[in-house]
Design an enzyme around this catalytic site. Structure first.
Site, PDB file in Angstrom:
ATOM      1  NE  ARG A 235      13.613 -31.639  18.064  1.00 53.42           N
ATOM      2  CZ  ARG A 235      14.161 -31.278  19.222  1.00 53.42           C
ATOM      3  NH1 ARG A 235      13.394 -31.028  20.264  1.00 53.42           N
ATOM      4  NH2 ARG A 235      15.469 -31.161  19.337  1.00 53.42           N
ATOM      5  CD  GLU A 264       9.519 -25.966  17.538  1.00 55.26           C
ATOM      6  OE1 GLU A 264      10.738 -25.845  17.795  1.00 55.26           O
ATOM      7  OE2 GLU A 264       8.786 -26.724  18.158  1.00 55.26           O
ATOM      8  CG  HIS A 284      11.302 -26.000  21.356  1.00 57.07           C
ATOM      9  ND1 HIS A 284      11.497 -26.686  20.168  1.00 57.07           N
ATOM     10  CD2 HIS A 284      11.981 -26.714  22.292  1.00 57.07           C
ATOM     11  CE1 HIS A 284      12.251 -27.761  20.384  1.00 57.07           C
ATOM     12  NE2 HIS A 284      12.557 -27.790  21.673  1.00 57.07           N
TER      13      HIS A 284
HETATM   14  C1  DGY Z   1      16.428 -30.458  22.923  1.00 61.10           C
HETATM   15  O1  DGY Z   1      17.378 -30.475  23.704  1.00 61.10           O
HETATM   16  O2  DGY Z   1      16.269 -31.312  22.037  1.00 61.10           O
HETATM   17  C2  DGY Z   1      15.476 -29.336  23.072  1.00 61.10           C
HETATM   18  O3  DGY Z   1      14.281 -29.595  22.413  1.00 61.10           O
HETATM   19  C3  DGY Z   1      16.092 -28.055  22.574  1.00 61.10           C
HETATM   20  O4  DGY Z   1      16.393 -28.192  21.232  1.00 61.10           O
END
Ligand code: DGY
Length: 339
Positions: A235, A264, A284
Site C-alpha cells: 500500500r 490512488e 496498482h
Molecule cells: C489487494 O488485494 O489488496 C490489492 O492491492 C487490490 O486491492
C-alpha cells in the site's frame, strides 16, 4: 423477495456476478470514475451485501446508508485498510477479503518491478522507442544485477513467501523482517536495521495499518545501501513518498519499483514519482491477471452467498467475525495480515 447486493463497479471479471445475480438483485455503480461516497450511499439503501474494491472507502456513513439489512461487506481485495472495521463490528456486519488467491500473481509483478528498476528497463525501452539507440556502447543502459543479490522482505506472509520462492531461481539470499514469522528454509528472520543495511532489494509486503504508515521514511531510506532498490506492491501509505523522492534524487538509494501510491487513482494529477528517472511506476496492477481478478471476484461472491444463506463467511478479515452479529473471533494463530 430477492436480497439487494451493491457492487461498486459494473465491470467485474469472471462469472461471479452472473452467479450472484441468479438469486439476488444486483445493483452496480454504473460510472467510469471512482464513485463518490454519496453515490454509493444512495445505491446501498436496503442492501444486504456490498461487494467493494480495496480502495473503496467503507465507513460508518456507508454502512448506515445501507441500514439494518446489511450483513456482509465482501472486498475483492486482500487489503482491508479502507474499511472502518470498528464501525462494521459495532453494526454486526461481517467483512471479508480475498487471501489465498492473489499471492502468486502479485509476487510475479513484484519480481517484474525488481527487474525493471534494477536493470532500468523502462528507461532503456523509452530510449529505444525515441530513436536514441544509435551506437552499441559498453557504458550505456547499465543497471545492477538481480541474481546473487540479497532480498529483504518486510512482511513475510503469503505474498512475501511467494516472492522468496521466486528469488531462488535468481540465486538470491533472502532475509525477512516480520515479528510473526521465524526463519524457514528460504529466509532468515532479522530485525529491521539489519535488513535495511544488508538488502540490495527491499520489498514491502505489510498491510497498511497505523503501525505501518510511513514505515519507510527518511531514516530508513538513509539506512539502505546506495545501490539498493525499494519495491512496493503493498500500500502506498507504507512509504513516505516525499522522503523517497528525495532519496532517489540525491542518490541515497539506486531505484524504486512502485505499484502503489499514497493517492490512488491519480488521473491527470501525477505523483512526481511517475516522472522520476530512477523509479518505475505502475497503476496498482499487482493482482491484475484475468484468472486472478476473476478468482478474487468469485471468492467475494462466495462470501456473500454463504453469509446471506445463514452460514459463516469463508474468508473473514483477520480478527473479524464470520457471522453477522457475532462477537469478534479470536485472532487466528500467527495471523496479522502480512501480505
Ligand atoms: C489487494 O488485494 O489488496 C490489492 O492491492 C487490490 O486491492
Amino acid at each position: 423477495m430477492k436480497q439487494r447486493v451493491l457492487t461498486t463497479r459494473a465491470a467485474l471479471p469472471g462469472g461471479g456476478i452472473a452467479r450472484l445475480a441468479s438469486d439476488a438483485e444486483v445493483v452496480a455503480w454504473p460510472g467510469t470514475s471512482k464513485p463518490e461516497p454519496r453515490d454509493l450511499a444512495e445505491l446501498a439503501k436496503g442492501a444486504s451485501a456490498i461487494l467493494a474494491l480495496g480502495n473503496d472507502r467503507v465507513d460508518a456513513a456507508l454502512l448506515d446508508a445501507a441500514g439494518p439489512s446489511l450483513r456482509v461487506v465482501a472486498l475483492a481485495s486482500m487489503g482491508y485498510d479502507a474499511v472502518d472495521r470498528e464501525a462494521a463490528a459495532e453494526r454486526g456486519v461481517v467483512v471479508t477479503h480475498t487471501p489465498g488467491v492473489l499471492a502468486e500473481t502479485t509476487a510475479d509483478l513484484t519480481f517484474a518491478l525488481v527487474l525493471m528498476a534494477r536493470r532500468r528497463l523502462g528507461a532503456a525501452r523509452d530510449s529505444l522507442a525515441a530513436g536514441q539507440w544509435g551506437l552499441f556502447r559498453m557504458d550505456d543502459y547499465l543497471g545492477l544485477d538481480v541474481h546473487g543479490a540479497t532480498l529483504g522482505l518486510i512482511g513475510y506472509g503469503q505474498i512475501g513467501r511467494a516472492v522468496a520462492r521466486r528469488s531462488q531461481g535468481f540465486g538470491m539470499r533472502v532475509l525477512h523482517h516480520d515479528p510473526y514469522a521465524p526463519d524457514d528454509a528460504l529466509s532468515t528472520s532479522v530485525d529491521l536495521p539489519t535488513l535495511l543495511a544488508e538488502a540490495d532489494v527491499v520489498s514491502l509486503h505489510v498491510p497498511l495499518t497505523p503501525q505501518t504508515r510511513h514505515l519507510i521514511g527518511a531514516a530508513e531510506l538513509a539506512a539502505m545501501k546506495p545501490t539498493a532498490t525499494l519495491v512496493s506492491t503493498s500500500r502506498g501509505g507504507v512509504v513516505d513518498e516525499d522522503a523517497l523522492l528525495r532519496a532517489l534524487r540525491d542518490g541515497s538509494i539506486h531505484s524504486a519499483g512502485l505499484d502503489v501510491f499514497e493517492r490512488e487513482p491519480m488521473g491527470q494529477e501525477l505523483s512526481p514519482l511517475v516522472a522520476e528517472p530512477h523509479a518505475v511506476t505502475l497503476p496498482h496492477i499487482g493482482s491484475a491477471t484475468e484468472a486472478t481478478r476473476a478468482a478474487m471476484v468469485d471468492l467475494a461472491v462466495d462470501n456473500i452467498q454463504d453469509v446471506l444463506a445463514g452460514g459463516p463467511a469463508r474468508t473473514p478479515i483477520p480478527g473479524g467475525a464470520a457471522m453477522p452479529g457475532q462477537d469478534r473471533a479470536p485472532r487466528p494463530v500467527g495471523g496479522r495480515g502480512a501480505r
